[in-house]
Design an enzyme around this catalytic site. Structure first.
Site, short mmCIF file in Angstrom:
data_model
loop_
_atom_site.label_atom_id
_atom_site.label_comp_id
_atom_site.label_asym_id
_atom_site.label_seq_id
_atom_site.Cartn_x
_atom_site.Cartn_y
_atom_site.Cartn_z
N TYR A 143 0.82 -1.22 0.00
CA TYR A 143 0.00 0.00 0.00
C TYR A 143 0.85 1.27 0.00
CZ TYR A 143 -4.02 -2.98 1.12
OH TYR A 143 -5.00 -3.94 1.09
N LYS A 194 3.66 -15.21 1.58
CA LYS A 194 3.65 -16.06 0.38
C LYS A 194 5.10 -16.26 -0.04
CE LYS A 194 0.60 -16.82 -2.33
NZ LYS A 194 0.04 -18.15 -2.66
N ASP A 227 -2.66 -17.80 1.63
CA ASP A 227 -3.87 -18.37 1.02
C ASP A 227 -4.37 -19.57 1.81
OD1 ASP A 227 -1.48 -19.53 0.19
OD2 ASP A 227 -2.21 -20.11 -1.78
N ASP A 251 -5.07 -7.15 5.81
CA ASP A 251 -6.31 -6.45 5.46
C ASP A 251 -7.40 -7.48 5.17
OD1 ASP A 251 -8.12 -4.56 4.69
OD2 ASP A 251 -6.98 -3.80 2.99
N ASP A 255 -10.47 -9.06 7.91
CA ASP A 255 -11.89 -8.90 7.54
C ASP A 255 -12.58 -10.26 7.52
OD1 ASP A 255 -11.90 -6.20 7.34
OD2 ASP A 255 -12.59 -6.12 5.27
#
Ligand code: NAD
Length: 374
Positions: A143, A194, A227, A251, A255
């Site tokens: 970001y 990852k 993942d 993020d 959520d």
């Protein structure tokens, strides 16, 4: 001698001021029951700050935040300010305060109150007793990384660019927070990245392992691809204690985890920074939800996320675990007694207003405190 803490309260926009009034009541009862005094200052942020100061976060407000022991925030945003220049939009106030205080670790608990088990999107046995803490790196990664932007190539096609960058110190400091939290919980950390496809993920894994081996080898650490973590969160969420991960994966995973526990109106958060010269960690506590313009002014917003954010403040900024747990227990009792705000889909006849929910929680805190001899 009673403890004295400086709190800055920034109610913000929409339902922010409505829910923060209920937090005020909880602050009052806690200070009357425990040996503590809160020196409270209030100011504006977001749209309300734009209306007053012409900017979404005034310098003087930022100075107050920097000299406070902790900041409690409501929410920002609303239609009224939608057409402002991007730099003046309410959300910029929020991003600025996080950045200026260098709040690099975002803590999002996913805790399922027994009384809310049926409200989860998962089967009750999967979420009953659920208590996860997700630690998301908040000031680095994709970001913020450069180069970034949208470029037009010579053939007229366009490319969008964002860059995932992490430096050693950014990973180590957020890992430390995760390990410290784990030590006060079930002593287990899962680090997600990852590293199978990203170099920044390899560095993340190595640095978290380094901090573990050198400073926290009493804590159990395992690594998981992000993942896979997303899948495990819905398959068997109770396997986790603390999850630490980067800005982007955090993020998404936070959520996802939050929805295991029911409504947005229930979810608190904390954002933590470095320890300052007075031995206080910079900290901002806020509900996960936004300013909910669709219900603002109707007196039906759920104040629990904000009240639980104050409970987090007591625990993580002021080491007042007993007071913090008292608030959480009171919230659970109120819900168990069938009192719900509209968002929790309670019995229509028992739906409480924002104010009634605040009052009910204060009453429970008082009753429980009397039982425990606080
Ligand atoms: P939102 O969280 O404000 O609302 C989403 C939905 O959840 C709405 O239907 C709302 O009524 C409901 N809801 C949220 N909090 C609730 C509560 N405490 N009690 C009952 N119901 C609740 O998200 P949105 O609608 O996407 O955004 C609205 C505004 O808030 C936008 O301007 C957005 O930029 C801003 N926003 C701010 C923050 C923040 O201040 N941290 C976070 C997210 C969105």
């Amino acid at each position: 001698m009673s403890k004295n803490f400086r709190l800055l309260i920034l109610p913000g926009d929409g339902i922010g001021p409505e829910v923060m009034i209920e937090v005020d009541k909880v602050i009052s009862i806690i200070s009357s029951m425990f040996d503590v005094q809160f020196d409270i200052e209030k100011d504006d942020i977001g749209g309300s700050a734009y209306d007053r100061y012409g900017v979404p976060l005034a310098d003087e407000t930022l100075e107050k935040a920097k000299s406070s022991h902790a900041v409690l925030l409501g929410a920002v945003g609303g239609e009224k300010w939608d057409n402002l220049d991007f730099s003046l939009k309410p959300e910029q106030g929020l991003l600025k305060i996080r950045k200026e205080l260098d709040l690099f670790a975002n803590l999002r608990p996913a805790l399922c109150f027994e009384s809310m088990v049926e409200a989860s999107s998962l089967k009750p046995h999967l979420v009953s007793g659920l208590d996860i803490m997700i630690v998301r790196e908040l000031t680095g990664g994709v970001y913020f990384g450069k180069p970034r932007g949208i470029e037009t190539k010579s053939d007229g096609s366009r490319v969008g660019i964002n860059t995932q960058v992490y430096a050693t110190h950014e990973i180590r400091r957020v890992a430390r927070i995760a390990f410290e939290l784990a030590q006060k919980r079930d002593n287990r950390v899962v680090s997600c990245e990852k590293s199978n496809v990203m170099e920044s993920g390899i560095l993340w894994r190595e640095e978290v392992q380094y901090v573990h081996d050198n400073e926290f080898n009493d804590v159990s650490l395992s690594h998981m691809y992000a993942d896979n973590c997303a899948m495990q969160l819905v398959r068997n969420p109770k396997q986790f204690d603390v999850i630490v991960t980067d800005n982007l994966f955090g993020d998404i995973l936070s959520d996802e985890a939050s929805m295991l526990t029911g409504s947005l109106g229930m979810l608190p958060s904390a954002s933590l920074g470095e320890i300052d010269q007075n031995n206080f960690r910079k900290a901002l506590y806020e509900p996960v939800h936004g300013s909910a313009p669709d219900i603002a002014g109707q007196g039906i917003a759920n104040p629990i996320a904000s009240i639980l954010s104050f409970a987090m403040c007591l625990k993580y900024s002021f080491n007042m675990d007993k007071a913090s747990d008292l608030i959480s227990t009171a919230v659970n009792k109120v819900l168990e007694n069938g009192f719900k705000t509209k968002d929790l889909l309670g019995d229509e006849n028992k739906n409480l207003t924002t104010q009634e929910m605040g009052d009910e929680i204060v009453k429970q805190i008082s009753d429980l405190g009397a039982d425990n001899g606080s």
